[in-house]
Enzyme design. Structure first.
Site, PDB file in Angstrom:
ATOM      1  N   TYR A 228       2.605   9.811   4.822  1.00  0.00           N
ATOM      2  CA  TYR A 228       2.255   8.531   4.193  1.00  0.00           C
ATOM      3  C   TYR A 228       1.020   7.918   4.869  1.00  0.00           C
ATOM      4  CZ  TYR A 228       3.180   3.705   2.604  1.00  0.00           C
ATOM      5  OH  TYR A 228       3.095   2.448   2.059  1.00  0.00           O
TER       6      TYR A 228
ATOM      7  N   LYS B  94      -2.504   7.031   3.180  1.00  0.00           N
ATOM      8  CA  LYS B  94      -2.939   5.634   3.106  1.00  0.00           C
ATOM      9  C   LYS B  94      -4.277   5.409   3.804  1.00  0.00           C
ATOM     10  CE  LYS B  94       0.063   3.472   0.640  1.00  0.00           C
ATOM     11  NZ  LYS B  94      -0.328   3.242  -0.768  1.00  0.00           N
TER      12      LYS B  94
ATOM     13  N   SER C 227      -2.174   0.838   3.875  1.00  0.00           N
ATOM     14  CA  SER C 227      -0.977   0.398   4.599  1.00  0.00           C
ATOM     15  C   SER C 227      -1.259   0.367   6.099  1.00  0.00           C
ATOM     16  CB  SER C 227       0.164   1.382   4.329  1.00  0.00           C
ATOM     17  OG  SER C 227       1.198   1.186   5.257  1.00  0.00           O
TER      18      SER C 227
HETATM   19  P1  NAI Z   1       7.948   0.095  -4.994  1.00  0.00           P
HETATM   20  O1  NAI Z   1       8.719   1.333  -4.714  1.00  0.00           O
HETATM   21  O2  NAI Z   1       8.666  -1.070  -5.551  1.00  0.00           O
HETATM   22  O3  NAI Z   1       6.708   0.391  -5.925  1.00  0.00           O
HETATM   23  C1  NAI Z   1       6.099   1.629  -6.095  1.00  0.00           C
HETATM   24  C2  NAI Z   1       6.050   1.925  -7.560  1.00  0.00           C
HETATM   25  O4  NAI Z   1       5.298   3.119  -7.767  1.00  0.00           O
HETATM   26  C3  NAI Z   1       7.434   2.161  -8.148  1.00  0.00           C
HETATM   27  O5  NAI Z   1       7.647   1.287  -9.232  1.00  0.00           O
HETATM   28  C4  NAI Z   1       7.420   3.615  -8.560  1.00  0.00           C
HETATM   29  O6  NAI Z   1       8.179   3.899  -9.723  1.00  0.00           O
HETATM   30  C5  NAI Z   1       5.940   3.840  -8.784  1.00  0.00           C
HETATM   31  N1  NAI Z   1       5.599   5.274  -8.707  1.00  0.00           N
HETATM   32  C6  NAI Z   1       6.147   6.213  -7.900  1.00  0.00           C
HETATM   33  N2  NAI Z   1       5.616   7.408  -8.147  1.00  0.00           N
HETATM   34  C7  NAI Z   1       4.691   7.227  -9.126  1.00  0.00           C
HETATM   35  C8  NAI Z   1       3.797   8.094  -9.809  1.00  0.00           C
HETATM   36  N3  NAI Z   1       3.749   9.400  -9.532  1.00  0.00           N
HETATM   37  N4  NAI Z   1       2.976   7.570 -10.754  1.00  0.00           N
HETATM   38  C9  NAI Z   1       3.005   6.240 -11.040  1.00  0.00           C
HETATM   39  N5  NAI Z   1       3.847   5.371 -10.439  1.00  0.00           N
HETATM   40  C10 NAI Z   1       4.671   5.869  -9.486  1.00  0.00           C
HETATM   41  O7  NAI Z   1       7.278  -0.322  -3.581  1.00  0.00           O
HETATM   42  P2  NAI Z   1       6.141  -1.402  -3.246  1.00  0.00           P
HETATM   43  O8  NAI Z   1       6.448  -1.892  -1.894  1.00  0.00           O
HETATM   44  O9  NAI Z   1       5.977  -2.368  -4.329  1.00  0.00           O
HETATM   45  O10 NAI Z   1       4.852  -0.473  -3.119  1.00  0.00           O
HETATM   46  C11 NAI Z   1       3.668  -0.657  -3.839  1.00  0.00           C
HETATM   47  C12 NAI Z   1       2.517  -0.045  -3.067  1.00  0.00           C
HETATM   48  O11 NAI Z   1       2.298  -0.783  -1.864  1.00  0.00           O
HETATM   49  C13 NAI Z   1       2.760   1.388  -2.612  1.00  0.00           C
HETATM   50  O12 NAI Z   1       1.558   2.128  -2.705  1.00  0.00           O
HETATM   51  C14 NAI Z   1       3.159   1.232  -1.170  1.00  0.00           C
HETATM   52  O13 NAI Z   1       2.920   2.405  -0.433  1.00  0.00           O
HETATM   53  C15 NAI Z   1       2.268   0.091  -0.763  1.00  0.00           C
HETATM   54  N6  NAI Z   1       2.682  -0.615   0.430  1.00  0.00           N
HETATM   55  C16 NAI Z   1       3.759  -1.455   0.395  1.00  0.00           C
HETATM   56  C17 NAI Z   1       4.109  -2.151   1.532  1.00  0.00           C
HETATM   57  C18 NAI Z   1       5.198  -3.163   1.510  1.00  0.00           C
HETATM   58  O14 NAI Z   1       5.360  -3.892   2.534  1.00  0.00           O
HETATM   59  N7  NAI Z   1       5.976  -3.297   0.440  1.00  0.00           N
HETATM   60  C19 NAI Z   1       3.429  -1.933   2.808  1.00  0.00           C
HETATM   61  C20 NAI Z   1       2.272  -1.094   2.714  1.00  0.00           C
HETATM   62  C21 NAI Z   1       1.944  -0.445   1.558  1.00  0.00           C
END
Ligand code: NAI
Length: 296
Positions: free
Chosen positions: A164, A168, A151
């Site tokens: 975080y 990351k 990130s």
């Molecule tokens: P999101 O919240 O929709 O997706 C994250 C998913 O991880 C969720 O579905 C959640 O249930 C799952 N999760 C949480 N704890 C877990 C665990 N212990 N084991 C397995 N799954 C688990 O958010 P998003 O944005 O789709 O995030 C996906 C990845 O991208 C994350 O790692 C986030 O940090 C990263 N990210 C996202 C950005 C963005 O602009 N959306 C920016 C930078 C990084």
């Protein structure tokens, strides 16, 4: 043609947001998918099978193959269940996409020990657990593609995200060494630093920006890095809204001063400009490369 036909991909946190988008895109290229997601809120509380089940249903509706797994990445038991699910359903595992994530934002002053630990547990230790659970299998088959999710928050910093951000950027530290170990087994490990609309970002980014940041515009990059055609190893790419760019830690050309008594704090102060000038900076391949630069 980039194809993932007959490949098996484990995607963590694929019950929504970016992970769901990756699952659909990779399945569209022929991969069989283990959709991992324990459900739960953005901060990691609760649990719910529906998100993973819905992604599986969407993949199947589109003509692809997928199974669900509801384990958490933060324990080795959970990670082992995910890889076992891949072997049981599809007989092999080729691709790991470490995408699972939670947020526990707070200024450092207000951050609790629990906020720190849980974010590190999911993002950093969780990614490590899943790779660890898959590693012997990937090494044994002499093939693997691992995609980490970093990130801009970790690469560059963001107020309220020391936990975080550390996790990351930790993902990059992890892959920097893992790339050295995986190479001999045909395993490539790269990362994306995405920007996309999701429940994580919808309260942070303005609506007009979110409209341009469909997760769909991150997934083709993940698919490329997860493919046999992937020509890079150990890289991190910033991705979002159609933008793709390599991100690298670089070292300035630097300054060589005589290593004798004349080397003192005053010389450092006097040479600040040259020491910090990134004009001729370049990325270094590994510790050997970095050591060679110092010792040359
Ligand atoms: P999101 O919240 O929709 O997706 C994250 C998913 O991880 C969720 O579905 C959640 O249930 C799952 N999760 C949480 N704890 C877990 C665990 N212990 N084991 C397995 N799954 C688990 O958010 P998003 O944005 O789709 O995030 C996906 C990845 O991208 C994350 O790692 C986030 O940090 C990263 N990210 C996202 C950005 C963005 O602009 N959306 C920016 C930078 C990084």
């Amino acid at each position: 043609m980039i194809s993932l036909k007959d490949r098996v991909a484990l995607i963590t946190g694929a019950g929504g947001g970016l992970g769901r988008s990756h699952a659909l895109y990779l399945a569209g290229l022929g991969a069989k998918i283990v959709v991992n997601d324990p459900g739960g809120g953005v901060a990691g509380s609760g649990g719910n099978r529906a998100p993973a089940d819905e992604t599986v249903a969407l993949v199947r509706q589109a003509g692809g193959e997928a199974v669900a797994d509801y384990s958490g990445v933060e324990t080795m038991e959970g990670a082992s269940r995910m890889t076992a699910a891949a072997l049981e359903a599809f007989g092999r595992l080729d691709i790991v996409v470490n995408n699972a994530g939670i947020l526990r934002d707070a200024s450092f002053k207000k951050q609790t020990d629990d906020d720190w630990r849980r974010v590190l547990d999911v993002h950093l230790t969780g990614s490590r657990n899943v790779v660890k659970a898959a590693w012997d299998h990937l090494c044994g088959r002499k093939y693997g593609r691992i995609v980490m999710t970093s990130s801009a928050s970790g690469l560059y910093g963001n107020f309220g995200q020391t936990n975080y951000g550390a996790a990351k950027l930790g993902a990059i530290g992890f892959l920097n060494s893992l790339k050295e170990e995986g190479e001999r087994y045909g395993i490539k490990v790269n990362a994306v630093a995405p920007m996309a609309r999701s429940r994580m970002t919808e309260s942070i980014l303005p609506a007009e920006l979110l409209g341009k940041l469909d997760p769909r515009f991150v997934s083709p990059v993940v698919a490329y890095l997860a493919s046999e055609d992937c020509a890079v190893n150990g890289q991190c790419w910033a991705v979002g809204g159609g933008y793709v760019a390599r991100v690298a830690i670089v070292e300035a050309k630097g300054l060589r001063l005589p290593a004798d008594e004349s080397f003192d704090a005053e010389t450092v102060a006097a040479n600040l400009e040259t020491i910090t000038d990134l004009g001729k900076a370049r990325p270094l391949a590994n510790l050997m490369d970095a050591s060679a630069k110092i010792l040359r």
